[in-house]
Scaffold this motif. Structure first.
Motif, PDB file in Angstrom:
ATOM      1  N   PRO A  74       0.828  -1.209   0.000  1.00  0.00           N
ATOM      2  CA  PRO A  74       0.000   0.000   0.000  1.00  0.00           C
ATOM      3  C   PRO A  74       0.855   1.248   0.000  1.00  0.00           C
ATOM      4  N   ALA A  75       0.536   2.174  -0.907  1.00  0.00           N
ATOM      5  CA  ALA A  75       1.336   3.399  -1.011  1.00  0.00           C
ATOM      6  C   ALA A  75       1.181   4.282   0.213  1.00  0.00           C
ATOM      7  N   SER A  76       0.036   4.231   0.858  1.00  0.00           N
ATOM      8  CA  SER A  76      -0.217   5.064   2.028  1.00  0.00           C
ATOM      9  C   SER A  76      -0.444   4.162   3.222  1.00  0.00           C
ATOM     10  N   ILE A  77       0.559   4.028   4.061  1.00  0.00           N
ATOM     11  CA  ILE A  77       0.449   3.185   5.247  1.00  0.00           C
ATOM     12  C   ILE A  77       0.505   4.007   6.525  1.00  0.00           C
ATOM     13  N   ASP A  78       0.657   5.301   6.411  1.00  0.00           N
ATOM     14  CA  ASP A  78       0.770   6.161   7.581  1.00  0.00           C
ATOM     15  C   ASP A  78      -0.595   6.323   8.231  1.00  0.00           C
ATOM     16  N   THR A  79      -0.713   5.985   9.494  1.00  0.00           N
ATOM     17  CA  THR A  79      -1.987   6.127  10.195  1.00  0.00           C
ATOM     18  C   THR A  79      -2.320   7.576  10.487  1.00  0.00           C
ATOM     19  N   GLY A  80      -1.342   8.481  10.369  1.00  0.00           N
ATOM     20  CA  GLY A  80      -1.585   9.874  10.709  1.00  0.00           C
ATOM     21  C   GLY A  80      -1.518  10.144  12.193  1.00  0.00           C
ATOM     22  N   LEU A  81      -1.302   9.093  13.001  1.00  0.00           N
ATOM     23  CA  LEU A  81      -1.221   9.255  14.445  1.00  0.00           C
ATOM     24  C   LEU A  81       0.223   9.507  14.853  1.00  0.00           C
ATOM     25  N   ARG A  82       0.413  10.422  15.773  1.00  0.00           N
ATOM     26  CA  ARG A  82       1.735  10.750  16.278  1.00  0.00           C
ATOM     27  C   ARG A  82       1.650  10.909  17.800  1.00  0.00           C
ATOM     28  N   ALA A  83       2.688  10.448  18.490  1.00  0.00           N
ATOM     29  CA  ALA A  83       2.713  10.613  19.944  1.00  0.00           C
ATOM     30  C   ALA A  83       4.148  10.617  20.421  1.00  0.00           C
ATOM     31  N   THR A  84       4.387  11.327  21.521  1.00  0.00           N
ATOM     32  CA  THR A  84       5.635  11.166  22.251  1.00  0.00           C
ATOM     33  C   THR A  84       5.305  10.471  23.568  1.00  0.00           C
ATOM     34  N   ILE A  85       6.265   9.702  24.060  1.00  0.00           N
ATOM     35  CA  ILE A  85       6.071   8.946  25.300  1.00  0.00           C
ATOM     36  C   ILE A  85       7.230   9.272  26.230  1.00  0.00           C
ATOM     37  N   LYS A  86       6.920   9.893  27.349  1.00  0.00           N
ATOM     38  CA  LYS A  86       7.957  10.198  28.334  1.00  0.00           C
ATOM     39  C   LYS A  86       8.168   8.972  29.209  1.00  0.00           C
ATOM     40  N   THR A  87       9.423   8.591  29.400  1.00  0.00           N
ATOM     41  CA  THR A  87       9.745   7.361  30.113  1.00  0.00           C
ATOM     42  C   THR A  87      10.425   7.645  31.438  1.00  0.00           C
ATOM     43  N   GLN A  88      10.678   6.568  32.199  1.00  0.00           N
ATOM     44  CA  GLN A  88      11.250   6.674  33.537  1.00  0.00           C
ATOM     45  C   GLN A  88      12.513   5.836  33.668  1.00  0.00           C
ATOM     46  N   ASN A 125      -0.171  13.581  22.560  1.00  0.00           N
ATOM     47  CA  ASN A 125      -0.532  13.544  21.145  1.00  0.00           C
ATOM     48  C   ASN A 125       0.178  14.674  20.409  1.00  0.00           C
ATOM     49  N   THR A 126       1.099  14.318  19.509  1.00  0.00           N
ATOM     50  CA  THR A 126       1.828  15.328  18.744  1.00  0.00           C
ATOM     51  C   THR A 126       1.420  15.338  17.272  1.00  0.00           C
ATOM     52  N   GLY A 127       0.347  14.639  16.946  1.00  0.00           N
ATOM     53  CA  GLY A 127      -0.124  14.597  15.572  1.00  0.00           C
ATOM     54  C   GLY A 127      -1.267  15.551  15.310  1.00  0.00           C
ATOM     55  N   GLN A 128      -1.969  15.301  14.206  1.00  0.00           N
ATOM     56  CA  GLN A 128      -3.084  16.153  13.805  1.00  0.00           C
ATOM     57  C   GLN A 128      -4.431  15.491  14.021  1.00  0.00           C
ATOM     58  N   ARG A 129      -4.425  14.217  14.425  1.00  0.00           N
ATOM     59  CA  ARG A 129      -5.662  13.478  14.641  1.00  0.00           C
ATOM     60  C   ARG A 129      -5.790  13.070  16.095  1.00  0.00           C
ATOM     61  N   THR A 130      -7.023  12.937  16.564  1.00  0.00           N
ATOM     62  CA  THR A 130      -7.254  12.455  17.916  1.00  0.00           C
ATOM     63  C   THR A 130      -6.851  10.995  18.029  1.00  0.00           C
ATOM     64  N   ILE A 131      -6.151  10.676  19.083  1.00  0.00           N
ATOM     65  CA  ILE A 131      -5.828   9.281  19.390  1.00  0.00           C
ATOM     66  C   ILE A 131      -6.962   8.749  20.250  1.00  0.00           C
ATOM     67  N   PRO A 166      -5.089  16.357  19.696  1.00  0.00           N
ATOM     68  CA  PRO A 166      -3.779  16.933  19.343  1.00  0.00           C
ATOM     69  C   PRO A 166      -3.410  18.081  20.279  1.00  0.00           C
ATOM     70  N   GLY A 167      -2.125  18.169  20.597  1.00  0.00           N
ATOM     71  CA  GLY A 167      -1.659  19.230  21.476  1.00  0.00           C
ATOM     72  C   GLY A 167      -1.786  20.594  20.827  1.00  0.00           C
ATOM     73  N   ARG A 168      -1.969  21.605  21.634  1.00  0.00           N
ATOM     74  CA  ARG A 168      -2.065  22.976  21.141  1.00  0.00           C
ATOM     75  C   ARG A 168      -1.549  23.921  22.224  1.00  0.00           C
ATOM     76  N   PRO A 169      -1.176  25.155  21.851  1.00  0.00           N
ATOM     77  CA  PRO A 169      -0.617  26.088  22.837  1.00  0.00           C
ATOM     78  C   PRO A 169      -1.529  26.256  24.048  1.00  0.00           C
ATOM     79  N   GLY A 170      -0.939  26.174  25.232  1.00  0.00           N
ATOM     80  CA  GLY A 170      -1.689  26.353  26.463  1.00  0.00           C
ATOM     81  C   GLY A 170      -2.460  25.127  26.908  1.00  0.00           C
ATOM     82  N   LYS A 171      -2.369  24.033  26.153  1.00  0.00           N
ATOM     83  CA  LYS A 171      -3.109  22.825  26.503  1.00  0.00           C
ATOM     84  C   LYS A 171      -2.135  21.648  26.513  1.00  0.00           C
TER      85      LYS A 171
END
Length: 450
Positions: free
Chosen positions: A304-318, A338-344, A400-405
């Protein structure tokens, strides 16, 4: 929950871009059938090719076993790989391959009923870059006696290899099988049902006479041939003879109206107790994680030419500390943003643990930035060795994250440290989504008192 001593942000991981996307692999077999089957896909810069593929012959994390490249669809029995498909995109090439070979992971796991190995796969590109995957396999005990613990001797199906079960051109041709017209001949899917307890009087799980099977597309939808797992009669036996095999009839995916793509052939061995009731030691066809993958099919395959789910996230670890055998439970936390453009939304989450660490509960707790006092839980399934916790539907619901949130979800499985845990660093992993769109690892520094 423990306070982290140190944190770090983990960037999102797309295995197809930075590693290898696993399409399927021989995930579970008995020590009798110490073989490797793997199907994968990588995204590379335009014009880049595979130079070589190696894998871990001993399951020790060292990819030392070399392989030879064979012609697409040839279906050999040695240590070899085939490039199934090259798909050319504007800015990248997609390379899909199948890999096969022998393994040496046939040590008897008793008194446990199985042992888990991670088989490292290294794909070296002609640019010198190395792509890596570590698919997990479960190797079951190949013998049983009355004094063994409860789960030893669960039924299993053989992983056909070489020519021992017949078939054209060999017994293992049903893994990585290529069909451009949709037809799968009748000797490709072989079912050989073994029950080490077969015929034992008064013993649980002492009779096996059928399995369930299903063909499932890469995207998770079943073939029209098997809209649900299908019952197949088979003669259970306790010896290593291959004469009681069952082969499925020829299948025509095109005639059935199935879509092109990659299909996994999944089988769930069944067993009954002496009173005829289904045994708790059977493999549950309602649980995808209970399936044995015995084969795979590339039907008119084009990546498939488009396999990107469009979901993005960062995970802070310990970074946490623990002592081998301590009574206090551990709660390694992963903080997801959530660092992407779509709701996870509701997401599959898989946690993995190394030797010495075990998951305690078949669930995971989490809190949210908007209400840290509320601690909901999401149900999951523990693997037999308690080192994998799979939660199929965790309601992350992160916008998705936004300024102040600064919205986040902190998720933390309950774990214990075994008394036999080796000293040193142990990594507890998390994977979001299927396919994965983010992964990370918490570090547990283990010390011993003696």
């Amino acid at each position: 929950m423990n306070t982290p001593a140190k944190t770090q942000d983990c960037t999102p991981l797309d295995p197809e871009v930075t590693g290898i996307r696993t399409l399927g692999h021989a995930n579970r077999f008995a020590v009798w059938d110490s073989e490797f089957r793997y199907d994968g896909r990588i995204r590379v810069p335009v014009g880049v090719k595979i130079k070589e593929i190696k894998y871990s012959y001993y399951g020790n994390g060292q990819a030392s076993q070399g392989t030879a490249e064979f012609k697409r669809g040839q279906g050999g029995t040695g240590e070899e790989y085939e490039v199934i498909d090259l798909t050319f995109l504007d800015d990248a090439d997609l390379i899909t391959f199948t890999l096969r070979g022998d393994l040496n992971v046939d040590a008897d796991p008793r008194p446990a009923y199985s042992r888990t190995y991670q088989i490292r796969v290294d794909v070296t590109l002609d640019t010198g870059e190395v792509r890596t995957a570590t698919p997990e396999i479960e190797v079951l005990a190949g013998a049983w006696q009355h004094s063994d613990p409860e789960k030893v001797g669960r039924p299993f199906v053989r992983l056909p290899y070489d020519t021992g079960w017949g078939g054209t051109p060999n017994s293992q041709a049903g893994f990585g099988y290529v069909t451009d017209n949709g037809r799968i001949p009748g000797d490709k899917f072989i079912i050989d049902l073994v029950n080490l307890r077969q015929g034992e009087k008064g013993v649980p799980s002492s009779n096996s006479d059928h399995v369930y099977y299903q063909l499932v597309h890469e995207d998770g939808t079943p073939s029209h041939y098997t809209p649900t797992p299908q019952l197949q009669k088979a003669e259970g036996h306790r010896d290593s003879g291959t004469g009681r095999k069952v082969t499925l009839p020829a299948i025509d995916l095109r005639q059935l109206g199935d879509k092109p793509g990659y299909y996994r052939f999944l089988v769930w061995p069944q067993s009954a107790d002496p009173d005829g009731s289904p045994s708790s030691l059977r493999w549950d066809e309602a649980k995808p994680e209970d399936a044995f993958q015995l084969g795979s099919v590339y039907y008119r395959y084009k990546a498939p030419a488009s396999i990107d789910t469009g979901l993005r996230a960062t995970i802070k670890t310990q970074n946490l500390t623990a002592t081998a055998g301590q009574e206090r439970w551990l709660y390694p936390a992963f903080v997801i943003r959530n660092t992407g453009q779509r709701t996870i939304g509701t997401t599959k989450v898989v946690f993995t643990a190394p030797e010495g660490l075990l998951f305690i509960e078949d669930r995971v707790a989490f809190t949210r930035s908007e209400d840290e006092s509320h601690e909901p839980v999401a149900l999951g399934v523990l693997s037999a060795d308690r080192r994998t916790l799979t939660c199929p539907a965790v309601p992350l619901d992160l916008v998705p994250g936004r300024p102040g949130k600064d919205a986040w979800v902190s998720i933390y499985p309950a774990m214990e440290v075994e008394a036999t845990a080796p000293a040193g660093r142990a990594l507890v992993g998390i994977q979001l989504g299927q396919p994965a769109f983010a992964t990370a690892q918490d570090t547990i520094s283990i010390t011993r008192t003696n």
